[in-house]
Design a protein around this motif. Structure first.
Motif, PDB file in Angstrom:
ATOM      1  N   SER A 142     -43.149 -54.257  41.680  1.00 58.94           N
ATOM      2  CA  SER A 142     -43.960 -55.158  40.856  1.00 58.94           C
ATOM      3  C   SER A 142     -45.308 -55.424  41.511  1.00 58.94           C
ATOM      4  O   SER A 142     -46.344 -55.470  40.838  1.00 58.94           O
ATOM      5  CB  SER A 142     -43.224 -56.475  40.601  1.00 58.94           C
ATOM      6  OG  SER A 142     -43.018 -57.184  41.807  1.00 58.94           O
ATOM      7  N   ARG A 193     -49.035 -54.425  40.178  1.00 60.28           N
ATOM      8  CA  ARG A 193     -50.059 -55.470  40.118  1.00 60.28           C
ATOM      9  C   ARG A 193     -51.316 -55.026  40.855  1.00 60.28           C
ATOM     10  O   ARG A 193     -52.444 -55.198  40.351  1.00 60.28           O
ATOM     11  CB  ARG A 193     -49.533 -56.769  40.727  1.00 60.28           C
ATOM     12  CG  ARG A 193     -50.513 -57.937  40.627  1.00 60.28           C
ATOM     13  CD  ARG A 193     -49.911 -59.205  41.236  1.00 60.28           C
ATOM     14  NE  ARG A 193     -50.768 -60.348  40.996  1.00 60.28           N
ATOM     15  CZ  ARG A 193     -51.812 -60.682  41.763  1.00 60.28           C
ATOM     16  NH1 ARG A 193     -52.128 -59.927  42.801  1.00 60.28           N
ATOM     17  NH2 ARG A 193     -52.533 -61.740  41.481  1.00 60.28           N
ATOM     18  N   GLY A 249     -39.831 -48.942  37.992  1.00 57.13           N
ATOM     19  CA  GLY A 249     -39.517 -50.361  37.853  1.00 57.13           C
ATOM     20  C   GLY A 249     -38.303 -50.603  36.971  1.00 57.13           C
ATOM     21  O   GLY A 249     -37.481 -51.493  37.254  1.00 57.13           O
ATOM     22  N   VAL A 255     -36.177 -54.032  37.814  1.00 60.60           N
ATOM     23  CA  VAL A 255     -37.226 -55.042  37.968  1.00 60.60           C
ATOM     24  C   VAL A 255     -37.959 -55.231  36.643  1.00 60.60           C
ATOM     25  O   VAL A 255     -38.266 -56.349  36.248  1.00 60.60           O
ATOM     26  CB  VAL A 255     -38.224 -54.626  39.071  1.00 60.60           C
ATOM     27  CG1 VAL A 255     -39.399 -55.608  39.129  1.00 60.60           C
ATOM     28  CG2 VAL A 255     -37.525 -54.565  40.418  1.00 60.60           C
ATOM     29  N   PHE A 256     -38.214 -54.133  35.951  1.00 57.97           N
ATOM     30  CA  PHE A 256     -38.879 -54.180  34.656  1.00 57.97           C
ATOM     31  C   PHE A 256     -37.865 -54.079  33.523  1.00 57.97           C
ATOM     32  O   PHE A 256     -36.844 -53.381  33.641  1.00 57.97           O
ATOM     33  CB  PHE A 256     -39.879 -53.030  34.513  1.00 57.97           C
ATOM     34  CG  PHE A 256     -40.988 -53.021  35.526  1.00 57.97           C
ATOM     35  CD1 PHE A 256     -41.379 -54.183  36.177  1.00 57.97           C
ATOM     36  CD2 PHE A 256     -41.650 -51.846  35.830  1.00 57.97           C
ATOM     37  CE1 PHE A 256     -42.410 -54.174  37.111  1.00 57.97           C
ATOM     38  CE2 PHE A 256     -42.681 -51.815  36.764  1.00 57.97           C
ATOM     39  CZ  PHE A 256     -43.053 -52.980  37.405  1.00 57.97           C
ATOM     40  N   LEU A 316     -48.177 -58.242  33.613  1.00 61.53           N
ATOM     41  CA  LEU A 316     -46.865 -58.081  34.264  1.00 61.53           C
ATOM     42  C   LEU A 316     -45.781 -58.887  33.551  1.00 61.53           C
ATOM     43  O   LEU A 316     -44.599 -58.537  33.616  1.00 61.53           O
ATOM     44  CB  LEU A 316     -46.946 -58.495  35.729  1.00 61.53           C
ATOM     45  CG  LEU A 316     -47.466 -57.428  36.698  1.00 61.53           C
ATOM     46  CD1 LEU A 316     -47.663 -58.023  38.082  1.00 61.53           C
ATOM     47  CD2 LEU A 316     -46.511 -56.241  36.768  1.00 61.53           C
ATOM     48  N   ILE A 376     -41.730 -57.764  33.700  1.00 56.37           N
ATOM     49  CA  ILE A 376     -40.783 -58.248  34.713  1.00 56.37           C
ATOM     50  C   ILE A 376     -39.635 -59.025  34.079  1.00 56.37           C
ATOM     51  O   ILE A 376     -39.842 -59.931  33.272  1.00 56.37           O
ATOM     52  CB  ILE A 376     -41.511 -59.111  35.755  1.00 56.37           C
ATOM     53  CG1 ILE A 376     -42.544 -58.275  36.498  1.00 56.37           C
ATOM     54  CG2 ILE A 376     -40.515 -59.693  36.754  1.00 56.37           C
ATOM     55  CD1 ILE A 376     -43.328 -59.038  37.543  1.00 56.37           C
ATOM     56  N   LYS A 397     -37.546 -62.595  38.272  1.00 49.11           N
ATOM     57  CA  LYS A 397     -38.433 -63.726  38.522  1.00 49.11           C
ATOM     58  C   LYS A 397     -37.686 -64.863  39.204  1.00 49.11           C
ATOM     59  O   LYS A 397     -38.211 -65.512  40.128  1.00 49.11           O
ATOM     60  CB  LYS A 397     -39.037 -64.220  37.204  1.00 49.11           C
ATOM     61  CG  LYS A 397     -39.996 -63.235  36.543  1.00 49.11           C
ATOM     62  CD  LYS A 397     -40.467 -63.803  35.222  1.00 49.11           C
ATOM     63  CE  LYS A 397     -41.353 -62.801  34.478  1.00 49.11           C
ATOM     64  NZ  LYS A 397     -41.739 -63.304  33.143  1.00 49.11           N
TER      65      LYS A 397
END
Length: 206
Positions: free
Chosen positions: A84, A88, A141, A146-147, A190, A194, A199
């Motif tokens: 992530s 970014r 990701g 994560v994504f 993002l 995400i 998170k």
């Protein structure tokens, strides 16, 4: 690349930037090689040493910009960063570079207006190469959980479209400088990707 080659490349890049400024001011079709030579404080013959014609200058400018974009993203991908944070950073660097080289990118936003044949093919190949890096990052990701699972092509185009549009509305007199703006846009984009579980794990939300 040797020191001599680096100096030559730097000089050529500076020439391109200066030439683009006069093309932006007068318009592509109204600008002559004499205008460019005058802007560069060079003879027309000296300009022809570096560029075959105005079309070649514009092509080399786009090739230079896109090649640097690819170098930027490859360097970031090689870093030992969380996926992530890696995306970014790619976004932030992309936007900062767009703003820094705003004139060149604005002129190349629709390459089919200026290029055809092998030149157009070359520009599109460089664009595709950059897009492939974004696709790979998104896929990584998703694989790392994560994504959120998304349509990679659609989301990549959303991300690139949002970032590239910055050159249409960015103002150097705005409240945020280019880095602050780039970081804000990256954070917003993002959020599309995400997962909430990620998170929470990272303390980004409670």
């Amino acid at each position: 690349m040797s020191l001599r080659e680096k100096k030559a490349a730097k000089k050529k890049a500076e020439m391109i930037r200066s030439a683009l400024s006069i093309i932006e001011e007068k318009g592509y079709h109204a600008t002559t090689m004499e205008d460019i030579a005058s802007k560069l404080l060079m003879t027309k013959g000296s300009v022809y040493y570096y560029f075959k014609d105005k079309q070649d200058l514009l092509f080399q400018s786009q090739k230079m910009l896109l090649t640097q974009c690819i170098t930027n993203i490859e360097e970031i991908r090689a870093k030992d960063l969380d996926i992530s944070e890696k995306l970014r950073k790619i976004m932030v660097v992309h936007i900062e570079y767009l703003i820094t080289e705003r004139t060149g990118f604005a002129m190349g936003s629709k390459p089919e207006q200026f290029f055809s044949g092998d030149q157009l093919k070359g520009i599109l190949q460089l664009r595709d190469q950059y897009s492939k890096h974004i696709d790979d990052i998104l896929q990584e990701g998703i694989a790392e959980d994560v994504f959120t699972a998304v349509d990679i092509k659609i989301v990549r185009n959303i991300i690139l479209g949002a970032m590239n549009w910055v050159i249409e509305w960015y103002s150097p007199t705005g409240v945020k400088d280019k880095t602050e703006l780039a970081e804000s846009i990256a954070d917003y984009l993002l959020r599309i990707l995400i997962k909430d579980t990620y998170k929470v794990e990272r303390g980004m939300i409670r």
